[in-house]
Design a protein around this motif. Structure first.
Motif, PDB file in Angstrom:
ATOM      1  N   SER A 200       0.633  -1.436   0.011  1.00 14.01           N
ATOM      2  CA  SER A 200       0.116  -0.023   0.035  1.00 14.01           C
ATOM      3  C   SER A 200       0.987   1.411   0.114  1.00 14.01           C
ATOM      4  O   SER A 200       0.436   2.470   0.035  1.00 14.01           O
ATOM      5  CB  SER A 200      -0.857   0.065   1.321  1.00 14.01           C
ATOM      6  OG  SER A 200      -0.140  -0.110   2.297  1.00 14.01           O
ATOM      7  N   PHE A 201       2.251   1.056  -0.147  1.00 12.23           N
ATOM      8  CA  PHE A 201       3.202   2.310  -0.343  1.00 12.23           C
ATOM      9  C   PHE A 201       3.343   2.351  -1.545  1.00 12.23           C
ATOM     10  O   PHE A 201       4.186   1.774  -2.255  1.00 12.23           O
ATOM     11  CB  PHE A 201       4.253   1.899   0.489  1.00 12.23           C
ATOM     12  CG  PHE A 201       5.233   3.022   0.791  1.00 12.23           C
ATOM     13  CD1 PHE A 201       5.349   4.183   1.531  1.00 12.23           C
ATOM     14  CD2 PHE A 201       6.581   3.238  -0.221  1.00 12.23           C
ATOM     15  CE1 PHE A 201       5.996   5.298   1.640  1.00 12.23           C
ATOM     16  CE2 PHE A 201       7.477   4.039  -0.048  1.00 12.23           C
ATOM     17  CZ  PHE A 201       7.305   5.195   0.742  1.00 12.23           C
ATOM     18  N   ARG A 204       0.471   8.395  -4.744  1.00 11.94           N
ATOM     19  CA  ARG A 204      -0.701   8.852  -5.083  1.00 11.94           C
ATOM     20  C   ARG A 204      -0.873   9.878  -5.912  1.00 11.94           C
ATOM     21  O   ARG A 204       0.408  10.592  -6.494  1.00 11.94           O
ATOM     22  CB  ARG A 204      -1.381   9.497  -3.941  1.00 11.94           C
ATOM     23  CG  ARG A 204      -2.235   8.069  -3.048  1.00 11.94           C
ATOM     24  CD  ARG A 204      -1.202   7.203  -2.664  1.00 11.94           C
ATOM     25  NE  ARG A 204      -1.936   6.006  -1.592  1.00 11.94           N
ATOM     26  CZ  ARG A 204      -1.607   5.187  -0.889  1.00 11.94           C
ATOM     27  NH1 ARG A 204      -0.088   4.964  -1.431  1.00 11.94           N
ATOM     28  NH2 ARG A 204      -2.240   4.354  -0.297  1.00 11.94           N
ATOM     29  N   TYR A 302       6.230  11.054   1.907  1.00 10.81           N
ATOM     30  CA  TYR A 302       6.392   9.502   1.710  1.00 10.81           C
ATOM     31  C   TYR A 302       7.693   9.219   2.461  1.00 10.81           C
ATOM     32  O   TYR A 302       8.787   9.849   2.364  1.00 10.81           O
ATOM     33  CB  TYR A 302       6.654   9.244   0.554  1.00 10.81           C
ATOM     34  CG  TYR A 302       5.153   9.455  -0.417  1.00 10.81           C
ATOM     35  CD1 TYR A 302       4.544   8.327  -0.848  1.00 10.81           C
ATOM     36  CD2 TYR A 302       4.711  10.532  -0.779  1.00 10.81           C
ATOM     37  CE1 TYR A 302       3.143   8.454  -1.504  1.00 10.81           C
ATOM     38  CE2 TYR A 302       3.513  10.725  -1.583  1.00 10.81           C
ATOM     39  CZ  TYR A 302       2.759   9.892  -1.733  1.00 10.81           C
ATOM     40  OH  TYR A 302       1.684   9.997  -2.530  1.00 10.81           O
ATOM     41  N   SER A 326      -1.112  14.282   4.126  1.00 16.55           N
ATOM     42  CA  SER A 326      -1.087  12.615   3.803  1.00 16.55           C
ATOM     43  C   SER A 326       0.356  12.273   4.452  1.00 16.55           C
ATOM     44  O   SER A 326       1.371  13.127   4.116  1.00 16.55           O
ATOM     45  CB  SER A 326      -1.472  12.279   2.533  1.00 16.55           C
ATOM     46  OG  SER A 326      -0.415  12.479   1.728  1.00 16.55           O
ATOM     47  N   HIS A 328       2.714   8.690   4.258  1.00 15.29           N
ATOM     48  CA  HIS A 328       2.564   7.137   3.730  1.00 15.29           C
ATOM     49  C   HIS A 328       4.082   6.917   4.199  1.00 15.29           C
ATOM     50  O   HIS A 328       4.891   7.427   3.537  1.00 15.29           O
ATOM     51  CB  HIS A 328       2.325   7.154   2.076  1.00 15.29           C
ATOM     52  CG  HIS A 328       1.147   7.909   1.645  1.00 15.29           C
ATOM     53  ND1 HIS A 328      -0.127   7.401   1.863  1.00 15.29           N
ATOM     54  CD2 HIS A 328       0.920   9.270   1.389  1.00 15.29           C
ATOM     55  CE1 HIS A 328      -0.935   8.135   1.344  1.00 15.29           C
ATOM     56  NE2 HIS A 328      -0.294   9.197   0.927  1.00 15.29           N
TER      57      HIS A 328
END
Length: 345
Positions: A200-201, A204, A302, A326, A328
């Motif tokens: 799931s990394f 986006r 990230y 966000s 991640h």
């Protein structure tokens, strides 16, 4: 208009499967055609069982569904009914069930060793040629690679862009490690079996500034992301901080310099934790994070690195009162055989 689009289905258990969907075809029908049974009861836009989230891409939902199945607020949040969704571009769809519930799973494919480059005692770059029908992946994801003769596998993030017929991986050198030992004597033309993609990394859609934090061979997924952004273009500023333990662990800096030339707005810095280093920036990534790169929280972060690094960054953000728009992250350790990692033994 394209005759078909690539749709990435991201399942709850981290499995990703790509399907081709016709320009006038509904996603649910395309998935069934390719033997992936997405959740459904009615297929008429009435029950809402097929509800998923479109994480990227353009699409049409039409008006052949009732509000009890999908409210206007839900549609505004990019929730979709796959029984009604017709793509207008490539899309990424988050499916809120495990892949096994949809009678699918990880793809299996093989690659042929094209080259193995060793970076001192720090890392290897493994390059594999794969067939045209090898599965795609999202920039940042990983794959499980079988270690020949062992019956075991190790997990590595792709460092190449999706769609390339040559896949690359940046692999940490671990003394007497299973994969490291095999790579030391690897011969061009050897076959390796893989399952994936997974994880799931992944990158986006870019709608705000990006901050990339890489620890050691946690650089790998960012190389995939940067190559994707270099090809697609990016209007947002991107800053990367790349931290390592020893001077010799600082590899592929020339690649980052190349991306700084190819991607407008991309900048990067490096640091080395070893107290004896001659590097101008000694310390950890949390010691060298430029405040301006955080945009007072209006930033997508990230992070890929070992658990202590991930934990330290989280503590740093909390202490600074920064809550990124966000965040991640992916942790890796060289001792876990099947974890989603950028480097393993």
């Amino acid at each position: 208009m394209s005759s078909s689009y690539n749709i990435a289905l991201n399942f709850e258990d981290g499995v990703t499967r790509f399907i081709a969907c016709g320009a006038q075809e509904k996603v649910l029908d395309a998935a069934f055609r390719q033997r992936i049974n997405l959740p459904m009861d009615c297929s008429d836009g009435v029950c809402g069982t097929c509800k998923c989230r479109a994480e990227s891409g353009d699409y049409d939902l039409g008006d052949d569904y009732i509000e009890d199945a999908l409210t206007a607020d839900e549609a505004g949040q990019r929730l979709v009914l796959t029984c009604q969704m017709v793509p207008r571009s490539d899309c990424v769809i988050a499916v809120p069930v495990a892949s096994t519930a949809c009678k699918t799973g990880t793809a299996k494919f093989s690659g042929t060793v094209a080259a193995v480059e060793r970076y001192s005692d720090a890392a290897y770059e493994l390059a594999l040629d794969v067939p045209e029908d090898a599965p795609g992946f999202l920039p940042g994801q990983y794959v499980n690679i079988g270690v020949p003769g062992s019956g075991l596998h190790r997990s590595y993030s792709f460092s190449s862009a999706t769609g390339a017929r040559r896949m690359t991986f940046l692999i940490k050198h671990v003394p007497e490690g299973l994969m490291s030992s095999w790579l030391t004597g690897a011969q061009a033309g050897s076959k390796l079996e893989m399952t994936g993609p997974l994880g799931s990394f992944y990158l986006r859609p870019v709608t705000r500034p990006l901050l990339f934090l890489a620890g050691g061979t946690g650089l790998a997924p960012f190389l995939s992301m940067l190559e994707t952004l270099a090809v697609q273009g990016c209007a947002q500023p991107i800053h990367m901080l790349y931290g390592v333990t020893r001077d010799q662990d600082l590899v592929m800096v020339d690649r980052l310099e190349d991306y700084a030339r190819r991607i407008p707005g991309f900048t990067f810095g490096t640091c080395v934790a070893d107290a004896a280093t001659a590097h101008p920036h000694q310390g950890y990534v949390t010691d060298h994070l430029p405040p301006q790169a955080l945009y007072e929280g209006d930033v997508d972060v990230y992070l890929c690195g070992p658990p202590p690094m991930v934990d330290a960054v989280q503590r740093h953000f909390k202490a600074a009162g920064i809550a990124p728009a966000s965040f991640h992250y992916e942790k890796f350790t060289p001792t876990q055989a099947a974890a989603p990692v950028a480097a393993a033994a």
